[in-house]
Design an enzyme around this catalytic site. Structure first.
Site, PDB file in Angstrom:
ATOM      1  CG  ASN A   1      -6.203  35.689 -33.545  1.00 18.85           C
ATOM      2  OD1 ASN A   1      -5.332  35.757 -32.679  1.00 18.85           O
ATOM      3  ND2 ASN A   1      -6.533  34.553 -34.150  1.00 18.85           N
TER       4      ASN A   1
ATOM      5  NE  ARG B   1      -1.368  31.936 -35.068  1.00 16.79           N
ATOM      6  CZ  ARG B   1      -1.202  31.164 -36.135  1.00 16.79           C
ATOM      7  NH1 ARG B   1      -0.276  31.463 -37.021  1.00 16.79           N
ATOM      8  NH2 ARG B   1      -1.965  30.097 -36.332  1.00 16.79           N
TER       9      ARG B   1
ATOM     10  N   PRO C   1       0.822  -1.214   0.000  1.00 14.62           N
ATOM     11  CG  PRO C   1      -0.851  -1.598   1.584  1.00 14.62           C
ATOM     12  CD  PRO C   1       0.464  -2.132   1.099  1.00 14.62           C
TER      13      PRO C   1
ATOM     14  CG  HIS D   1      -1.052  27.790 -32.581  1.00 15.55           C
ATOM     15  ND1 HIS D   1      -0.913  28.967 -33.284  1.00 15.55           N
ATOM     16  CD2 HIS D   1       0.190  27.242 -32.534  1.00 15.55           C
ATOM     17  CE1 HIS D   1       0.355  29.102 -33.656  1.00 15.55           C
ATOM     18  NE2 HIS D   1       1.043  28.062 -33.212  1.00 15.55           N
TER      19      HIS D   1
ATOM     20  CB  THR E   1      -1.526  -5.235  -2.543  1.00 18.63           C
ATOM     21  OG1 THR E   1      -2.317  -6.354  -2.170  1.00 18.63           O
ATOM     22  CG2 THR E   1      -1.942  -3.999  -1.784  1.00 18.63           C
TER      23      THR E   1
ATOM     24  CD  GLU F   1      -4.553  26.024 -34.088  1.00 18.91           C
ATOM     25  OE1 GLU F   1      -4.248  24.929 -33.565  1.00 18.91           O
ATOM     26  OE2 GLU F   1      -5.386  26.795 -33.586  1.00 18.91           O
TER      27      GLU F   1
ATOM     28  NE  ARG G   1      -6.144  30.843 -28.641  1.00 18.52           N
ATOM     29  CZ  ARG G   1      -7.227  31.400 -29.175  1.00 18.52           C
ATOM     30  NH1 ARG G   1      -8.294  31.648 -28.419  1.00 18.52           N
ATOM     31  NH2 ARG G   1      -7.261  31.710 -30.455  1.00 18.52           N
ATOM     32  CG  HIS G   2      -1.052  33.024 -30.906  1.00 19.25           C
ATOM     33  ND1 HIS G   2      -1.939  34.018 -31.265  1.00 19.25           N
ATOM     34  CD2 HIS G   2      -1.558  31.870 -31.390  1.00 19.25           C
ATOM     35  CE1 HIS G   2      -2.927  33.485 -31.950  1.00 19.25           C
ATOM     36  NE2 HIS G   2      -2.727  32.173 -32.042  1.00 19.25           N
TER      37      HIS G   2
HETATM   38  P1  ATP Z   1      -3.162   1.361  -1.806  1.00 18.61           P
HETATM   39  O1  ATP Z   1      -2.585  -0.006  -1.965  1.00 18.61           O
HETATM   40  O2  ATP Z   1      -3.420   1.728  -0.395  1.00 18.61           O
HETATM   41  O3  ATP Z   1      -4.359   1.593  -2.662  1.00 18.61           O
HETATM   42  P2  ATP Z   1      -1.450   2.765  -3.691  1.00 18.61           P
HETATM   43  O4  ATP Z   1      -0.204   2.001  -3.933  1.00 18.61           O
HETATM   44  O5  ATP Z   1      -2.544   2.637  -4.703  1.00 18.61           O
HETATM   45  O6  ATP Z   1      -2.007   2.413  -2.253  1.00 18.61           O
HETATM   46  P3  ATP Z   1      -1.673   5.582  -4.101  1.00 18.61           P
HETATM   47  O7  ATP Z   1      -2.986   5.811  -3.449  1.00 18.61           O
HETATM   48  O8  ATP Z   1      -1.667   5.629  -5.574  1.00 18.61           O
HETATM   49  O9  ATP Z   1      -1.007   4.262  -3.537  1.00 18.61           O
HETATM   50  O10 ATP Z   1      -0.606   6.618  -3.542  1.00 18.61           O
HETATM   51  C1  ATP Z   1      -0.478   7.886  -4.107  1.00 18.61           C
HETATM   52  C2  ATP Z   1       0.791   8.524  -3.585  1.00 18.61           C
HETATM   53  O11 ATP Z   1       1.908   7.773  -4.059  1.00 18.61           O
HETATM   54  C3  ATP Z   1       0.961   9.925  -4.082  1.00 18.61           C
HETATM   55  O12 ATP Z   1       1.338  10.706  -2.948  1.00 18.61           O
HETATM   56  C4  ATP Z   1       2.094   9.840  -5.093  1.00 18.61           C
HETATM   57  O13 ATP Z   1       2.911  11.003  -5.077  1.00 18.61           O
HETATM   58  C5  ATP Z   1       2.884   8.643  -4.627  1.00 18.61           C
HETATM   59  N1  ATP Z   1       3.528   7.883  -5.703  1.00 18.61           N
HETATM   60  C6  ATP Z   1       3.248   7.909  -7.017  1.00 18.61           C
HETATM   61  N2  ATP Z   1       4.033   7.058  -7.709  1.00 18.61           N
HETATM   62  C7  ATP Z   1       4.829   6.462  -6.797  1.00 18.61           C
HETATM   63  C8  ATP Z   1       5.847   5.456  -6.864  1.00 18.61           C
HETATM   64  N3  ATP Z   1       6.193   4.931  -8.054  1.00 18.61           N
HETATM   65  N4  ATP Z   1       6.434   5.066  -5.720  1.00 18.61           N
HETATM   66  C9  ATP Z   1       6.065   5.591  -4.536  1.00 18.61           C
HETATM   67  N5  ATP Z   1       5.118   6.543  -4.381  1.00 18.61           N
HETATM   68  C10 ATP Z   1       4.504   6.979  -5.504  1.00 18.61           C
HETATM   69  O1  F6P Z   2      -4.678  -1.834   1.534  1.00 20.34           O
HETATM   70  C1  F6P Z   2      -4.725  -1.157   0.397  1.00 20.34           C
HETATM   71  C2  F6P Z   2      -5.782  -1.694  -0.533  1.00 20.34           C
HETATM   72  O2  F6P Z   2      -5.863  -0.813  -1.628  1.00 20.34           O
HETATM   73  C3  F6P Z   2      -7.128  -1.881   0.118  1.00 20.34           C
HETATM   74  O3  F6P Z   2      -7.917  -0.713   0.080  1.00 20.34           O
HETATM   75  C4  F6P Z   2      -7.720  -2.981  -0.701  1.00 20.34           C
HETATM   76  O4  F6P Z   2      -8.772  -3.621  -0.018  1.00 20.34           O
HETATM   77  C5  F6P Z   2      -6.543  -3.837  -0.969  1.00 20.34           C
HETATM   78  O5  F6P Z   2      -5.416  -2.979  -1.016  1.00 20.34           O
HETATM   79  C6  F6P Z   2      -6.668  -4.586  -2.288  1.00 20.34           C
HETATM   80  O6  F6P Z   2      -5.586  -5.449  -2.464  1.00 20.34           O
HETATM   81  P1  F6P Z   2      -5.597  -7.018  -2.037  1.00 20.34           P
HETATM   82  O7  F6P Z   2      -6.045  -7.718  -3.246  1.00 20.34           O
HETATM   83  O8  F6P Z   2      -4.221  -7.338  -1.661  1.00 20.34           O
HETATM   84  O9  F6P Z   2      -6.548  -7.220  -0.921  1.00 20.34           O
END
Ligand code: ATP
Ligand code: F6P
Length: 446
Positions: A247, A292, A34, A382, A116, A317, A240-241
């Site tokens: 124009n 422009r 996450p 443009h 995840t 443009e 824009r320009h």
């Molecule tokens: P979750 O599993 O909880 O849904 P997630 O991995 O989808 O988490 P995001 O909600 O997309 O995480 O997190 C957004 C944040 O991650 C923003 O603050 C962004 O700046 C940052 N971010 C974007 N790309 C990356 C990256 N490649 N590595 C780490 N952080 C990043």
């Molecule tokens: O924990 C972050 C999260 O985005 C949850 O909101 C969601 O339930 C979960 O990951 C989804 O991933 P997984 O398949 O591992 O449960």
């Protein structure tokens, strides 16, 4: 006087269709702990592909899980929690089932499974489901162990997530950190014994990229896009320009000089820009190759800050072919069918011997890629080109983008945020004709 209007882009949940890659079906499977930017990456890929008319949709497993468990605490994500495990698996199953349905029923091209997918077993399971439905899989892992960045991600986006609605941000951040710990207990990065998978590993926000077994053109386009993303704070300014002599005469296209009022805007532009750029921020100026825009940007380039400057043919443009140099009234008189056809489908209508908005988007793709790689850029361009670039950032649907009003002598500042783009407009307060034409009218510019 500078007038500011702030607004936010639509969220990117809309789906889009029409594609020239209809035989391809790719499931992009996000992988990572996450708060590693998976949702942000998923949303950006959907927006980019939609802008290119490739049907794309994100399936966020968290939203499915929320239907049954709207506000879980960290222990819900402990694999020893059997109820939690069952509900999480059900959420993943529902998302995958909907994703497959979308490919089959809505002719989807690229789906993003935003979860995840943190174990090898989960990744195998998703692959089997996709293989059985003739869907290619592309795994995208975001791996990042920079504790400070993760904490700032949590504070930026997680404490305001619906999972923690109405809760104290400090307590929410602590719980989210514990949620991550539960994932860490079982997380397996994509490794050697998964070499048969097609994958890209983005390590430390693209500091290192590992690519394995990319199979086709569209996959490589997605991977190339991902390789260009960064999360450094920055803004993009669009203008824009200054008003041109064409124009004033109501003529389209051409390569006219700017008018007296256009010259006033060119002189005012450095201050307008300076008012919204930090004192030590570097800025690069991009123009088209037409007089422009070059004339409008020339005081910027000459400013004491010594901004770098680049001319791009791709920013010229929209080419109006045989209609170049005509007024809308003249086009309606000489080519009445074309005039109507353009009003009927302005995005797809291609001028005889010229271009459509769709053509312009295709030639702007390298510009978007370069913008993603870059930091602060001001683009002086443009009306049609600006509409296309703006549509990318603000996720404006195709049928709407060619009709957007983008006044002369106005500077637009776009700042990418986690899941949206923030917009501020600065009015130069120098009068100019309006070149905006509503559907059906032949209005002379006024
Ligand atoms: P979750 O599993 O909880 O849904 P997630 O991995 O989808 O988490 P995001 O909600 O997309 O995480 O997190 C957004 C944040 O991650 C923003 O603050 C962004 O700046 C940052 N971010 C974007 N790309 C990356 C990256 N490649 N590595 C780490 N952080 C990043
Ligand atoms: O924990 C972050 C999260 O985005 C949850 O909101 C969601 O339930 C979960 O990951 C989804 O991933 P997984 O398949 O591992 O449960």
């Amino acid at each position: 006087m500078i007038k500011q209007i702030t607004r936010r882009a639509r969220s990117s949940t809309t789906t889009y269709s029409m594609s020239n890659v209809e035989d391809t079906r790719i499931a992009v499977i996000m992988v990572g702990l996450p708060a590693r930017g998976k949702s942000l990456i998923a949303q950006k890929v959907v927006r980019y592909l939609a802008w290119l008319s490739i049907s794309a949709k994100a399936f966020n497993v968290g939203s499915y899980r929320r239907a049954d468990t709207p506000q879980p605490t960290a222990d819900f994500f402990d694999t020893k929690n059997t109820d939690g495990e069952r509900l999480r698996h059900a959420a993943a199953e529902a998302a995958v089932a909907d994703m497959i349905k979308w490919f089959n029923n809505d002719h989807g091209v690229v789906a993003i499974l935003d979860a995840t997918n943190s174990t090898k077993a989960r990744r195998r399971w998703v692959k089997q489901r996709c293989d059985a439905n003739n869907i290619e899989t592309l795994y995208v892992e975001s791996k990042c162990d920079q504790e400070e960045l993760i904490m700032s991600n949590i504070m930026e986006v997680k404490t305001t997530s619906p999972d923690y609605k109405g809760q104290d941000p400090e307590a929410a951040a602590k719980d989210f950190r514990n949620r991550i710990r539960n994932y860490e207990k079982v997380y397996q990065t994509i490794d050697e014994d998964e070499k048969d998978l097609t994958y890209v590993k983005l390590i430390d926000v693209g500091g290192q990229v590992i690519i394995n077994q990319i199979k086709d053109y569209l996959q490589s386009r997605v991977v190339y896009y991902l390789m260009n993303l960064h999360i450094k704070p920055r803004s993009i300014w669009l203008s824009r320009h200054g008003e041109s002599n064409f124009n004033l005469e109501g003529k389209i296209g051409g390569d006219a000089n700017i008018s007296v009022r256009g010259e006033m805007y060119a002189k005012a532009l450095p201050d307008l820009v300076a008012s919204s750029v930090g004192p030590d921020q570097k800025l690069t100026v991009w123009t088209s190759t037409l007089k422009r825009t070059i004339q409008t940007a020339r005081f910027l380039a000459a400013s004491p800050k010594g901004y770098d400057k680049l001319e791009w043919k791709a920013l010229d443009e929209l080419d109006s072919g045989v209609c170049d140099g005509l007024t809308y009234q003249e086009i309606a008189d000489r080519y009445p069918e074309d005039f109507r056809a353009r009003d009927d489908d302005k995005y797809n209508y291609r001028y005889r011997g010229g271009e459509s908005y769709r053509d312009v988007v295709i030639r702007l793709e390298p510009i978007i890629m370069e913008l993603e790689r870059s930091e602060n850029i001001i683009i002086v361009t443009h009306q049609a080109v600006l509409r296309c670039i703006y549509a990318y950032y603000m996720n404006v649907p195709q049928e709407q983008s060619p009709w957007m009003e983008v006044p002369l002598h106005t500077l637009i500042k776009l700042t990418p945020r986690a899941y949206s783009t923030e917009e501020v407009r600065f009015k130069g307060n120098i009068p100019a004709v309006s070149t905006f034409r509503t559907k059906g009218s032949t209005a002379k510019h006024q």
